[in-house]
Design an enzyme around this catalytic site. Structure first.
Site, short mmCIF file in Angstrom:
data_model
loop_
_atom_site.label_atom_id
_atom_site.label_comp_id
_atom_site.label_asym_id
_atom_site.label_seq_id
_atom_site.Cartn_x
_atom_site.Cartn_y
_atom_site.Cartn_z
CB CYS A 38 -1.00 -0.04 1.15
SG CYS A 38 -2.38 1.09 0.85
CG HIS B 267 -2.97 -3.11 4.01
ND1 HIS B 267 -2.14 -2.16 4.53
CD2 HIS B 267 -3.87 -2.44 3.27
CE1 HIS B 267 -2.53 -0.98 4.13
NE2 HIS B 267 -3.56 -1.10 3.38
#
Ligand code: GLN
Length: 246
Positions: free
Chosen positions: A96, A199
């Site tokens: 990310c 994630h």
């Protein structure tokens, strides 16, 4: 055969949202269960980075303000070492906020945070909702299709250069920009630079992918890693797939 996985976490105290530290714990546990050594070091703002001292470099997710602190430091102090590591076939795995810094820049409402330019991509914070939710992508790393399942939450939209390979294709969720159908990136001279928006943390839900990262970092085939009892990991993977709706 290398019997120690040496991992370096970049900015572990700043780039670690969404329990991304769990990724490191999973790598550690699976090494220990296999009788492989595991070494973890961290480098922060202003620290030097030795490209030869580690097998896998990890950058977690971060909020915009933490990313801004790290972006300048990474692009000025750590860029050269990361390029050498990628050229030498070391694994660079970024999630990310870390993924966004692998490219040329992250344009945050007109302020350009520099990236390290390991892969040809750019990220732009556009008007519009954050891209949030459970996500599943199809990934082909070694000729076999696999599903990677996780969770995404990003305001930035990432666009890959024309010659840049995504990590996978979106089955459910938004992916890089909510439009292209691509998720993540796989690049570098040896295909060992990997970025993704997933994630949650990602690796406990996708132990097969953790094994690919470990094997690649140790220059082994996945089949050379000792098999483990993955009943719990398989259940976690199945739950993450169900959450994403596949
Ligand atoms: N700050 C970045 C964004 O919002 C990355 C967020 C994250 O790491 N979850 O796009």
């Amino acid at each position: 055969m290398a019997d120690v996985l040496r991992v370096c976490a970049l900015y572990p105290d700043l780039m670690n949202i969404y329990a991304d530290r769990g990724n490191l714990q999973l790598l550690q546990r699976r090494c220990e269960w296999r009788g492989l050594g595991f070494e973890l070091s961290g480098v922060g703002l202003g620290d030097s980075l030795d490209p030869d001292a580690h097998d896998l470099f990890y950058v977690g997710g971060g909020q915009d303000r933490d990313q801004a602190l790290c972006a300048e430091d990474m692009a000025s102090d750590k860029r050269e070492a990361l390029h050498k590591a990628a050229d030498d076939g070391k694994v660079i795995f970024a999630v990310c906020g870390g993924y966004q810094l692998l490219g040329h820049a992250y344009d945050l409402d007109g302020t350009k945070l520099p990236g390290v330019g390991l892969v040809d991509l750019e990220t732009v914070r556009e008007d519009g909702p954050r891209l949030i939710g459970n996500v599943a992508i199809e990934v082909e790393l070694d000729g076999t299709p696999h599903v990677l399942a996780g969770f995404e939450n990003h305001g930035g939209r990432t666009r890959l250069g024309a010659q840049t390979r995504p990590l996978g294709r979106v089955l459910k969720g938004h992916g890089n920009d909510g439009r292209s159908g691509f998720e993540g990136v796989r690049g570098g001279a040896h295909g060992t630079v990997v970025g993704t928006y997933l994630h949650g943390p990602l690796l406990p839900k996708n132990a097969w992918f953790a094994d690919w990262l470990t094997a690649t970092a140790l220059h082994l085939a996945v089949s050379e890693l000792a098999p483990l009892d993955d009943r719990l990991e398989d259940a976690a993977h199945a739950a993450a797939r169900r959450a994403a709706g596949i």
